[in-house]
Design an enzyme around this catalytic site. Sequence first.
Site, PDB file in Angstrom:
ATOM      1  N   TYR A   1      -6.374  28.887  35.668  1.00  0.00           N
ATOM      2  CA  TYR A   1      -7.284  30.017  35.541  1.00  0.00           C
ATOM      3  C   TYR A   1      -7.721  30.455  36.941  1.00  0.00           C
ATOM      4  CZ  TYR A   1      -7.932  28.910  30.531  1.00  0.00           C
ATOM      5  OH  TYR A   1      -7.757  28.668  29.188  1.00  0.00           O
TER       6      TYR A   1
ATOM      7  N   PHE B   1      -8.124  32.737  20.857  1.00  0.00           N
ATOM      8  CA  PHE B   1      -8.004  34.061  20.247  1.00  0.00           C
ATOM      9  C   PHE B   1      -8.777  34.089  18.920  1.00  0.00           C
ATOM     10  CE2 PHE B   1      -3.477  34.290  22.248  1.00  0.00           C
ATOM     11  CZ  PHE B   1      -4.045  34.411  23.497  1.00  0.00           C
ATOM     12  N   PRO B   2     -10.053  33.673  18.914  1.00  0.00           N
ATOM     13  CA  PRO B   2     -10.799  33.561  17.650  1.00  0.00           C
ATOM     14  C   PRO B   2     -11.080  34.900  16.981  1.00  0.00           C
ATOM     15  CG  PRO B   2     -12.280  33.318  19.514  1.00  0.00           C
ATOM     16  CD  PRO B   2     -10.886  33.325  20.074  1.00  0.00           C
ATOM     17  N   LEU B   3     -10.859  35.982  17.710  1.00  0.00           N
ATOM     18  CA  LEU B   3     -11.008  37.317  17.124  1.00  0.00           C
ATOM     19  C   LEU B   3      -9.664  38.028  17.039  1.00  0.00           C
ATOM     20  CD1 LEU B   3     -14.302  38.408  18.917  1.00  0.00           C
ATOM     21  CD2 LEU B   3     -14.035  37.555  16.572  1.00  0.00           C
ATOM     22  N   GLY B   4      -8.558  37.293  17.275  1.00  0.00           N
ATOM     23  CA  GLY B   4      -7.239  37.903  17.253  1.00  0.00           C
ATOM     24  C   GLY B   4      -7.101  38.924  18.377  1.00  0.00           C
TER      25      GLY B   4
ATOM     26  N   PRO C   1      -0.570  42.567  22.014  1.00  0.00           N
ATOM     27  CA  PRO C   1      -0.001  43.443  21.000  1.00  0.00           C
ATOM     28  C   PRO C   1       0.754  42.597  19.976  1.00  0.00           C
ATOM     29  CG  PRO C   1       0.424  44.303  23.203  1.00  0.00           C
ATOM     30  CD  PRO C   1      -0.142  42.928  23.383  1.00  0.00           C
TER      31      PRO C   1
END
Length: 297
Positions: free
Chosen positions: A53, A208-211, A215
């Site tokens: 990171y 990615f807990p909210l997607g 793309p």
Amino acid sequence: MTTAGKLAGRTVSRVGYGAMQLERLRDDRDAAVALLRRAFDLGVDHVDTAQFYGNGFVNGVIRDALRPGDDVLVVSKVGADPDPEGPIPLRLAQRPEELRASVEDNLRELGLDRIPLVNLRRADRRPGVLAEGDQLVGLDDQLAVMTALRDEGKIGAIGLSSVTLDTLRKALPAGIACVQNAYSLVGRDDEDMLALCVAEDIAWVPFFPLGGAFPGLPKVTDEPAVHAAAEALGRTPSQVGLAWLLHHAPNVHLIPGTANLDHLEANIAAGAIAFDEPTLATLDAVPSRPMDTSLGG
């Protein structure tokens, strides 16, 4: 729903902080440190990071933000190294000697003698870069070095990231503390793996807990049911999506990331959201959307 849970033998708040986005504050290091200190002040005691990171920048911010007496569980991951000049800023580093070197890099940048939990980021499923060539490394060889590092006291516990159900089953004898996979209200392909983690007392830490990170990934905040629940509760759709994860299984720990103070406070506040049974049933009924399997990243 409880607001605390077990992770690597520690009891921590179920809403932690994913530090990747601190790199956005590279030009204002003081602001990055201040954001992390604010997270600690709000009760965050679980921070997720990686040496790749920001090519060590994020780990350095964490080192600067931690103070004597802070009881913060620092979690890192190995399996990729920084590649600042590459098409994406990381490259896979799956070989055992690379995993060991990455742990040493994390220890040095974080200023720690021991990292409480290190996730082995596999590269055998999307989303993300898939392994090929000399990066196709057997799980047993990887777990051997991770176990050795644990025995040496350089890491406290072993987690897995971006793995299949079969990989998790094979890894169980090594003692697995958590699994990090892409998972959200609209991306529940890993329901069987989540059930196994509940049964084996393994923490589930979805990224990615909210997607919607790439793309091809559906977005939780596009769902009408999520918007309806948010409006009824006086919350944001993102908060509803995060809160659903905490309600869905008792072993879920969240690591939402942000470089924005308001978003940080909103993410942490999601941990206090309660759903009545009809609202929860409506959210549970939202269909899981298949991910585009050609997806890279």
